[in-house]
Write an enzyme that holds these catalytic residues in place. Structure first.
Site, PDB file in Angstrom:
ATOM      1  N   GLY A   1       4.372  40.697  54.951  1.00  0.00           N
ATOM      2  CA  GLY A   1       4.685  39.156  55.575  1.00  0.00           C
ATOM      3  C   GLY A   1       6.192  39.316  55.602  1.00  0.00           C
ATOM      4  O   GLY A   1       6.865  38.484  56.453  1.00  0.00           O
ATOM      5  N   GLU A   2       6.986  40.189  55.163  1.00  0.00           N
ATOM      6  CA  GLU A   2       8.349  40.275  55.129  1.00  0.00           C
ATOM      7  C   GLU A   2       8.908  40.664  56.380  1.00  0.00           C
ATOM      8  O   GLU A   2       8.363  41.481  56.948  1.00  0.00           O
ATOM      9  CB  GLU A   2       8.996  40.981  53.947  1.00  0.00           C
TER      10      GLU A   2
ATOM     11  N   LYS B   1      11.027  -2.044  71.941  1.00  0.00           N
ATOM     12  CA  LYS B   1      10.003  -2.932  71.668  1.00  0.00           C
ATOM     13  C   LYS B   1      10.425  -4.434  71.431  1.00  0.00           C
ATOM     14  O   LYS B   1      11.332  -4.749  70.709  1.00  0.00           O
ATOM     15  CB  LYS B   1       9.562  -2.220  70.149  1.00  0.00           C
TER      16      LYS B   1
END
Ligand code: R5P
Length: 278
Positions: free
Chosen positions: A34-35, A178
């Site tokens: 995964g690096e 609002k």
């Protein structure tokens, strides 16, 4: 030499063309564990500009890797058009990190350029001098073909962006306000201008889940607006954001290439090129 990272390939190519500069070729892959791995295939020159947005954690690693790979250059500028984690700009509760600060401090370069960073506070976290550019006038230019739409920020936080996009085109702008009518009832509508029968462009710096914009589209439609467009500098468009906007009845989505998506019709290359030349 422009060195584009994986997240900003199109923008770095456009920037190299604007500046008539060499565009380096980079290759990258992920190791089985995964690096991330990245390599710049062209030799560094004296002045290098790295272009890499950081919408994901891996993109941030690529940015740091590119900065380290280019440490042989005399001067390195990092252009980070979309700086991820900028919404984590303060410690909201004890024990929390100021993540944007931790990341900003890790970028060891001579100069940094960002585009409409979400929080100005983050600019003070970088160690190098930083310029935050405004892409709103470029978005304003894109609205020319729509005639004279009303530009509306979905809240007061985005009103400067609405002003910047609208003023460049000499068109009206406003923001949704609002107002509490009673204990149970709130009314949300443009503060000054009546949207009835008008085309409206809602603008915000980031569209992430699309929740803010979908709600605003629904409100404006209920109040009689004609076509409602949404525009954003950073089209994060996480998960089902596009579907949410389409379901709410958006006419079209306009984004820039700080994050390269299908909606990125506006390029920020010209303002980055100008800043680099200056
Ligand atoms: C927040 O402060 C930003 O300016 C955007 O309004 C926000 O990120 C939009 O998020 P979402 O698309 O998830 O409603």
């Amino acid at each position: 030499m422009i060195v584009g990272g994986p997240a900003s390939q199109l923008l770095s190519g456009r920037l190299a063309r604007e500046l008539d500069a060499e565009l380096a070729l980079t290759e990258y892959r992920t190791f089985p564990d995964g690096e991330a791995f990245i390599r710049v295939l062209d030799e560094a020159v004296d002045e290098v500009v790295i272009v890499q947005s950081t919408p994901t954690d891996t993109d941030f690693i690529y940015l740091l890797q590119l900065v380290d790979a280019m440490d042989v250059a005399d001067r390195v500028t990092a252009v980070v058009p979309y700086f991820g984690y900028a919404r984590q700009d303060k410690r909201f509760n004890p024990g929390e990190p100021i993540t944007s600060r931790a990341l900003a401090r890790a970028i060891d370069v001579d100069r940094i350029i960002t585009v409409n960073i979400h929080s100005e506070e983050v600019l003070s976290y970088f160690n190098a001098p930083v310029d935050d550019l405004d892409a709103a006038p470029l978005i304003g230019g894109k609205l020319e073909s729509l005639g004279s739409p009303l530009v509306v920020a979905p809240d007061m936080g985005a009103v400067d962006l609405a002003r910047s996009a609208a003023e460049s085109m000499g068109i009206e702008y406003d923001y949704l306000e609002k107002t509490r009518i009673s204990g149970e009832e709130v009314q949300i509508k443009p503060k000054k201008v009546d949207a009835r029968g008008r085309d409206v462009v809602l603008i915000d710096d980031i569209i992430s889940t699309g929740g803010t914009m979908a709600e605003a589209i629904n409100l404006l439609k209920q109040q009689g607006a004609r076509d409602v467009y949404v525009a954003t500098v950073h089209p994060v468009l996480a998960q089902n954001a596009i579907t949410r906007l389409m379901k709410a009845g958006v006419k079209s989505i306009i984004g820039t290439d700080t994050i390269e998506k299908g909606v990125s019709a506006v390029s920020v290359a010209p303002i980055i090129a100008k800043a680099l030349q200056e």
